[in-house]
Design a protein around this motif. Sequence first.
Motif, PDB file in Angstrom:
ATOM      1  N   PRO A   1       0.816  -1.133   0.082  1.00 18.67           N
ATOM      2  CA  PRO A   1      -0.099   0.012   0.126  1.00 18.67           C
ATOM      3  C   PRO A   1       0.805   1.284   0.180  1.00 18.67           C
ATOM      4  O   PRO A   1       1.850   1.454   0.934  1.00 18.67           O
ATOM      5  CB  PRO A   1      -0.748  -0.180   1.409  1.00 18.67           C
ATOM      6  N   ARG A   2       0.423   2.268  -0.950  1.00 12.29           N
ATOM      7  CA  ARG A   2       1.007   3.526  -0.963  1.00 12.29           C
ATOM      8  C   ARG A   2       1.320   4.265   0.458  1.00 12.29           C
ATOM      9  O   ARG A   2       2.129   4.415   1.127  1.00 12.29           O
ATOM     10  CB  ARG A   2       0.477   4.491  -1.952  1.00 12.29           C
ATOM     11  N   ASP A   3       0.015   4.371   1.176  1.00 13.60           N
ATOM     12  CA  ASP A   3      -0.046   4.782   2.504  1.00 13.60           C
ATOM     13  C   ASP A   3       1.008   4.007   3.572  1.00 13.60           C
ATOM     14  O   ASP A   3       1.507   4.816   4.387  1.00 13.60           O
ATOM     15  CB  ASP A   3      -1.449   4.789   3.125  1.00 13.60           C
ATOM     16  N   LEU A   4       1.233   2.789   3.467  1.00 16.99           N
ATOM     17  CA  LEU A   4       2.223   2.098   4.426  1.00 16.99           C
ATOM     18  C   LEU A   4       3.311   2.723   4.220  1.00 16.99           C
ATOM     19  O   LEU A   4       4.345   3.015   5.027  1.00 16.99           O
ATOM     20  CB  LEU A   4       2.102   0.626   4.156  1.00 16.99           C
ATOM     21  N   ALA A   5       4.194   2.716   3.010  1.00 12.93           N
ATOM     22  CA  ALA A   5       5.277   3.365   2.501  1.00 12.93           C
ATOM     23  C   ALA A   5       5.623   4.717   3.058  1.00 12.93           C
ATOM     24  O   ALA A   5       6.582   5.236   3.913  1.00 12.93           O
ATOM     25  CB  ALA A   5       5.531   3.004   1.078  1.00 12.93           C
ATOM     26  N   LEU A   6       4.411   5.636   2.591  1.00  9.83           N
ATOM     27  CA  LEU A   6       4.598   7.068   3.076  1.00  9.83           C
ATOM     28  C   LEU A   6       4.678   7.126   4.664  1.00  9.83           C
ATOM     29  O   LEU A   6       5.665   7.676   5.144  1.00  9.83           O
ATOM     30  CB  LEU A   6       3.387   7.727   2.540  1.00  9.83           C
ATOM     31  N   ARG A   7       4.031   6.460   5.611  1.00  6.73           N
ATOM     32  CA  ARG A   7       4.099   6.391   6.910  1.00  6.73           C
ATOM     33  C   ARG A   7       5.377   5.983   7.355  1.00  6.73           C
ATOM     34  O   ARG A   7       6.004   6.554   8.218  1.00  6.73           O
ATOM     35  CB  ARG A   7       2.928   5.710   7.535  1.00  6.73           C
ATOM     36  N   LYS A   8       5.882   4.784   6.721  1.00 11.33           N
ATOM     37  CA  LYS A   8       6.951   4.086   7.256  1.00 11.33           C
ATOM     38  C   LYS A   8       8.131   5.074   6.978  1.00 11.33           C
ATOM     39  O   LYS A   8       9.237   4.972   7.713  1.00 11.33           O
ATOM     40  CB  LYS A   8       6.950   2.736   6.842  1.00 11.33           C
ATOM     41  N   ILE A   9       8.281   5.436   5.531  1.00 12.17           N
ATOM     42  CA  ILE A   9       9.565   5.990   5.301  1.00 12.17           C
ATOM     43  C   ILE A   9       9.648   7.652   5.319  1.00 12.17           C
ATOM     44  O   ILE A   9      10.620   8.128   5.737  1.00 12.17           O
ATOM     45  CB  ILE A   9       9.677   5.531   3.745  1.00 12.17           C
ATOM     46  N   TRP A  10       8.626   7.915   4.777  1.00 11.51           N
ATOM     47  CA  TRP A  10       8.570   9.634   4.743  1.00 11.51           C
ATOM     48  C   TRP A  10       7.902  10.355   6.146  1.00 11.51           C
ATOM     49  O   TRP A  10       7.785  11.132   6.290  1.00 11.51           O
ATOM     50  CB  TRP A  10       7.460  10.254   3.622  1.00 11.51           C
ATOM     51  N   LYS A  11       7.116   9.416   7.000  1.00  7.61           N
ATOM     52  CA  LYS A  11       6.690   9.540   8.038  1.00  7.61           C
ATOM     53  C   LYS A  11       5.427  10.591   7.975  1.00  7.61           C
ATOM     54  O   LYS A  11       4.964  11.104   9.137  1.00  7.61           O
ATOM     55  CB  LYS A  11       7.776  10.380   9.090  1.00  7.61           C
ATOM     56  N   LYS A  12       4.831  10.975   6.942  1.00  8.14           N
ATOM     57  CA  LYS A  12       3.543  11.593   6.920  1.00  8.14           C
ATOM     58  C   LYS A  12       3.054  11.527   5.379  1.00  8.14           C
ATOM     59  O   LYS A  12       3.893  10.977   4.517  1.00  8.14           O
ATOM     60  CB  LYS A  12       3.954  13.012   7.026  1.00  8.14           C
ATOM     61  N   GLU A  13       1.795  11.698   5.376  1.00  4.05           N
ATOM     62  CA  GLU A  13       1.073  11.445   4.096  1.00  4.05           C
ATOM     63  C   GLU A  13       0.419  12.580   3.724  1.00  4.05           C
ATOM     64  O   GLU A  13      -0.308  13.184   4.023  1.00  4.05           O
ATOM     65  CB  GLU A  13       0.172  10.122   4.346  1.00  4.05           C
ATOM     66  N   ASN A  14       0.985  13.144   2.510  1.00  6.54           N
ATOM     67  CA  ASN A  14       0.234  14.178   1.854  1.00  6.54           C
ATOM     68  C   ASN A  14       0.555  14.385   0.175  1.00  6.54           C
ATOM     69  O   ASN A  14       1.482  13.372  -0.144  1.00  6.54           O
ATOM     70  CB  ASN A  14       0.761  15.676   2.558  1.00  6.54           C
ATOM     71  N   TYR A  15      -0.001  15.466  -0.317  1.00  5.81           N
ATOM     72  CA  TYR A  15       0.404  15.474  -1.710  1.00  5.81           C
ATOM     73  C   TYR A  15       1.941  15.546  -2.005  1.00  5.81           C
ATOM     74  O   TYR A  15       2.446  14.706  -3.039  1.00  5.81           O
ATOM     75  CB  TYR A  15      -0.351  16.663  -2.418  1.00  5.81           C
ATOM     76  N   PHE A  16       2.705  16.257  -1.360  1.00 12.31           N
ATOM     77  CA  PHE A  16       4.240  16.332  -1.690  1.00 12.31           C
ATOM     78  C   PHE A  16       4.917  15.061  -1.198  1.00 12.31           C
ATOM     79  O   PHE A  16       5.724  14.824  -2.029  1.00 12.31           O
ATOM     80  CB  PHE A  16       4.787  17.516  -0.886  1.00 12.31           C
ATOM     81  N   THR A  17       4.632  14.478  -0.369  1.00 12.59           N
ATOM     82  CA  THR A  17       5.158  13.182  -0.004  1.00 12.59           C
ATOM     83  C   THR A  17       5.030  12.101  -1.007  1.00 12.59           C
ATOM     84  O   THR A  17       5.628  11.228  -1.256  1.00 12.59           O
ATOM     85  CB  THR A  17       5.143  12.616   1.395  1.00 12.59           C
ATOM     86  N   ALA A  18       3.802  12.134  -1.483  1.00 11.44           N
ATOM     87  CA  ALA A  18       3.369  11.104  -2.486  1.00 11.44           C
ATOM     88  C   ALA A  18       3.981  11.289  -3.891  1.00 11.44           C
ATOM     89  O   ALA A  18       4.386  10.145  -4.435  1.00 11.44           O
ATOM     90  CB  ALA A  18       1.853  11.069  -2.691  1.00 11.44           C
ATOM     91  N   ARG A  19       4.175  12.724  -4.022  1.00 11.22           N
ATOM     92  CA  ARG A  19       4.983  12.881  -5.541  1.00 11.22           C
ATOM     93  C   ARG A  19       6.665  12.723  -5.210  1.00 11.22           C
ATOM     94  O   ARG A  19       6.859  11.897  -6.118  1.00 11.22           O
ATOM     95  CB  ARG A  19       4.672  14.360  -5.696  1.00 11.22           C
ATOM     96  N   SER A  20       7.042  12.744  -4.193  1.00 11.63           N
ATOM     97  CA  SER A  20       8.173  12.327  -3.773  1.00 11.63           C
ATOM     98  C   SER A  20       8.545  10.813  -4.072  1.00 11.63           C
ATOM     99  O   SER A  20       9.371  10.379  -4.334  1.00 11.63           O
ATOM    100  CB  SER A  20       8.647  12.812  -2.572  1.00 11.63           C
TER     101      SER A  20
END
Length: 228
Positions: free
Chosen positions: A175-194
């Motif tokens: 899941p995209r949200d799992l990776a964002l929370r685990k690696i980027w520590k937050k989930e928003n438009y900018f971290t998703a594009r990153s």
Amino acid sequence: MSNRILLVEDDQSFGAVLKDYLSINNFDVTLAIDGELGLKEFTEKEFDICIFDVMMPKKDGFSLAEDVRKIDKNTPIIFLTARNQREDVLKGYQIGADDYITKPFDTELLLYKIKAILQRSAVVEDEEQEQFKISNMFFDSVLRQLRVGDNEYKLSPKENELLKLLCLHRNDFMPRDLALRKIWKKENYFTARSMDVYIAKLRKLLKDDEGLEIINVHGEGFRLLVKN
């Protein structure tokens, strides 16, 4: 042994179709048509995951989930709803939902989400794995070294973490949200594009291995497909 699902859905036609679809995909599904019957089933049997419609007679999905959480804090819960209001989504997660899906939805996407949630405990157990030999790729996550055929690469920290997560989920939905929370520590438009940029970088590094492909799954996540 098949994973057991408690499906609570007051639309009996939709519930029957969804039950049949999940059963065809090797799940053992118990269907209840209202929240009170759903709670009765939960207290009498053991389930690996619950799927609750939100708008139901007698006891709505949120109330049912609150009652379930008093009994069991760990069984995963997915909410199904025709409403996509921010307050409802937040309430669902505050109660302890693992995911929240708005109707109408793609049943294949629900299947991927169920499998991903059930895999999480297994992934946690496997997170100590540091080296991966998949197809023609060798990956050392401690040294951040990737070898694809005769080519060797030094990965950046985020490339390294993302590839490790994909390897742990290989051939399954990450899941995209799992990776964002685990690696980027937050989930928003900018971290998703990153994250999309890093996925593109990993695809470029793996392009010489015809046995591997990172595929996009309905815009909700990714899958490291092992073809060999």
